[in-house]
Design a protein around this motif. Structure first.
Motif, mmCIF file in Angstrom:
data_model
loop_
_atom_site.group_PDB
_atom_site.id
_atom_site.type_symbol
_atom_site.label_atom_id
_atom_site.label_comp_id
_atom_site.label_asym_id
_atom_site.label_seq_id
_atom_site.Cartn_x
_atom_site.Cartn_y
_atom_site.Cartn_z
ATOM 1 N N ASP A 107 0.829 -1.193 0.000
ATOM 2 C CA ASP A 107 0.000 0.000 0.000
ATOM 3 C C ASP A 107 0.875 1.260 0.000
ATOM 4 N N TYR A 126 2.530 1.969 -7.744
ATOM 5 C CA TYR A 126 1.849 1.777 -6.468
ATOM 6 C C TYR A 126 1.790 0.274 -6.228
ATOM 7 N N SER A 166 -0.245 -2.466 -3.991
ATOM 8 C CA SER A 166 -1.442 -2.559 -3.146
ATOM 9 C C SER A 166 -1.171 -3.425 -1.911
#
Ligand code: WTA
Length: 676
Positions: free
Chosen positions: A485, A529, A531
């Motif tokens: 994250d 990014y 997750s």
């Protein structure tokens, strides 16, 4: 008639299969780890029962993994003695040293041996319904004739041959002919201008260029030979230009020009393949960076081929009998790895698409899918975004039941395009595979597959690293972000066989660009990014590279061209979000003192200059004349601020503490409001 050669119909003669012994290297490893020849379909590593287990194995036991695959999937003339020998701080990347092989044998001869009449290429010509198929035997013959011709014309092992051709069988055969005789190919996308072509020819010192008289795209005839003529005027290294006849229109030929088909037909259909070392150069491919001129990335033989083949097979679940439809032009890395080398190394059938997504109408892709029976369709988000605007009817008119997998490449695929691709094109039936990779990586590095067929796919996410790929996200201080994250600079922490080996003539730039920003890591230039589940999503470039319709452009490269304009004192180029192209080109221009020019005249002039010096697709969308550019006190242009202005986020300009003159920003904002 020349034309018939493009159909290969007049070609006869014995098959040129060369009996290359297949050495089984790493026999012991193979035995120990019980890697079946069908791995990883069967996920056959001992003790490994699922995708994530196999991924872990591939990074923890990288040498075993790649060693076994290399020995099983490639045909070697003699075995390699080390799997890898890499050192990121020196930019040293070497795989399968000691091994000897020939790439064209791997892509052709061994399939001719087992299935000579299998279709290797389907040339989807511009005019729908006029496709031409080439079997492996025919493609080998074509390659051998071309290889012999190149040798007769004096091309030797290690020489660089520049190709300026559209996607067509003779282009593929030219690439493979270079590989066969040990020459290096340098394919230049046939949309690049004469200037851009000349730059690339000069950098490679090519003495031979291969082109066609004219290209045909979207119903238009393009004078490619004329562009080559202009380019070679400023390239003293060029001694000969081989000209194939794509159309029946004759073009002016000089002493330097060689009629390709005519001369090729004098050659034998057998051409002995040269024995190459794993780390000999296979090709150069130029791509834009954030600074300076485009750089010639260098890919070598065995590692590149293996990586292209393995990713092609597993990312797309390619199986024998499938028809692989990669829409990318051979002038880009996608065309190299998934139009040519990956599918051919796997003995597959690959489509060479010569046309555009909207010619003769926006149903072209899906009509082609139906007619050719394409199983894997691999396209770019920019085309999907364009087509969805035309509505679902253009898709639904055609039977797409042959489709199994839909791939996406080149830029982030937005949610709307992903959903449409999945729901309308694939009828909700086909997994959409968003593949992240680069010219530098040689092949796909992050993609939702391979994984269990039932594993989830999240729209707009590239998701899972491929076998042997170990991504890492780093923050601005160079610290690894361990928690999921999080968002950071996308790096890769260990070498893989497909990665580029250097930048042609500039190893130092290779080290500085890829290995110095984050010591110990390969830096991709992209942000990503990760997750909570550990899935990756690419968020875009972190450097001054913009992505127009999936094509990379350096802002510095564009600014160099803009500054050639006599009235321009300085400029700043930025990318802005464009609903079809992904990013558009926005140019800010400061004129020289005393120069007065109408903005539309200047815009026209700059567009022409960019088309002339780079390519049409690079042409600026907007040009704004400003009195001065916002700069830091040390004189650096604040592109970040310009981007905010163009995105209309002027209430969120970020940290302006280093800004030298705040009035410059206000002026840019006022000018922008006036224009839009
Ligand atoms: C971008 C093309 C988001 C990225 C194969 C990368 C992507 C650059 C994706 C390489 C994707 C490529 N999602 N961005 N699936 N694929 N890119 O060298 O910025 O022409 O660094 O190679 O395209 O472009 P290149």
């Amino acid at each position: 008639m020349m034309w018939s050669l493009w159909r290969c119909s007049s070609m006869t003669g014995s098959s040129a299969f060369t009996n290359v012994r297949v050495f089984k290297c790493f026999r012991q490893f193979v035995k120990n780890y019980n890697i079946s020849a069908r791995m990883p379909e069967a996920i056959a590593f001992q003790g490994v029962s699922d995708h994530s287990g196999l991924h872990k194995f591939s990074v923890n036991e990288s040498e075993t993994f790649w060693g076994a695959l290399a020995s099983q999937r490639l045909s070697w003339i003699s075995p390699f003695n080390t799997v890898q020998n890499c050192n990121f701080s020196q930019g040293k990347i070497k795989w399968f040293e000691g091994g000897k092989l020939n790439v064209s044998v791997n892509c052709l001869d061994r399939h001719v041996h087992t299935c000579p009449e299998r279709v290797a290429l389907i040339w989807e010509r511009d005019e729908p319904g006029t496709e031409v198929k080439f079997t492996y035997r025919e493609l080998l013959e074509l390659t051998c004739r071309l290889g012999n011709l190149l040798k007769r014309l004096g091309v030797r092992r290690g020489d660089c041959v520049t190709l300026y051709m559209p996607s067509c069988p003779l282009a593929v055969a030219s690439m493979l002919a270079c590989a066969r005789i040990g020459a290096v190919h340098n394919v230049v996308f046939a949309g690049f201008s004469a200037e851009a072509l000349a730059d690339r020819i000069r950098d490679t010192q090519s003495s031979t260029v291969i082109t066609v008289n004219q290209g045909v795209r979207g119903g238009k005839v393009i004078d490619l030979k004329r562009t080559v003529d202009q380019a070679v005027q400023n390239c003293p290294s060029v001694q000969q230009v081989l000209v194939a006849m794509r159309t029946e229109n004759s073009v002016a030929m000089t002493d330097r020009d060689v009629p390709l088909e005519e001369e090729m037909m004098k050659e034998d259909v057998v051409c002995e393949p040269v024995t190459m070392d794993s780390e000999d150069v296979l090709f150069l491919l130029y791509t834009s960076g954030s600074t300076g001129k485009p750089k010639g990335l260098v890919h070598t033989q065995a590692g590149y081929l293996l990586y292209a083949a393995v990713t092609h097979r597993y990312v797309f679940s390619y199986q024998d009998g499938d028809v692989f439809g990669c829409m990318a032009d051979i002038g880009w890395i996608t065309g190299h790895s998934y139009g040519v080398y990956g599918p051919l190394c796997n003995g597959g059938t690959t489509v060479l698409f010569e046309s555009t997504p909207v010619y003769p109408d926006p149903g072209r892709y899906w009509e082609t899918v139906q007619r050719l029976g394409i199983s894997q369709f691999y396209g770019a988000p920019t085309a999907i975004r364009l087509l969805l605007k035309y509505g679902d009817e253009w898709v639904q008119k055609y039977d797409r039941s042959c489709l199994k997998t839909l791939g996406s490449v080149g830029e982030p695929i937005n949610r709307e395009a992903w959903e449409w691709y999945h729901r309308v094109v694939g009828g909700g039936r086909c997994p959409v595979i968003d593949t992240w990779w680069q010219t530098e990586t040689g092949g796909i590095c992050i993609a939702p597959r391979p994984s269990d067929p039932d594993a989830e796919i999240i729209p707009g996410m590239a998701m899972r690293p491929f076998y042997g790929i170990k991504p890492a996200l780093l923050d601005a201080k160079g610290e690894v972000l361990h928690a999921h994250d999080s968002t950071g600079a996308l790096c890769i922490s260990m070498a893989w066989p497909g990665m580029a080996r250097t930048i042609h003539n500039d190893h130092q730039r290779f080290i500085e660009t890829y290995f110095q920003p984050y010591p110990g890591y390969f830096f991709t230039g992209d942000g990503a990014y990760c997750s909570k589940e550990g899935y990756y999503q690419i968020v875009g470039r972190l450097d001054d590279v913009i992505n127009v319709s999936g094509h990379r452009l350096g802002t510095a490269e564009l600014e160099d061209v803009v500054s050639l304009c006599p009235g321009v004192a300085e400029s700043a180029v930025i990318g802005y979000s464009h609903d079809v192209k992904g990013e558009g080109v926005y140019v800010f221009v400061v004129l020289k003192k005393g120069v007065e020019v109408q903005e539309d005249v200047l815009a026209q002039q700059l567009r022409e200059m960019v088309s002339r010096n780079i390519a049409k697709y690079a042409s600026p969308d907007y040009i704004q004349v400003v009195g001065r550019l916002p700069k830091t006190r040390s004189g650096k242009i604040m592109r970040r601020v310009l981007r905010k202005v163009v995105e209309r986020k002027t209430d969120d300009l970020g940290d302006l503490s280093t800004l030298d003159d705040s009035e410059a920003v206000h002026e840019v904002i006022r000018g922008h409001q006036r224009l839009h």
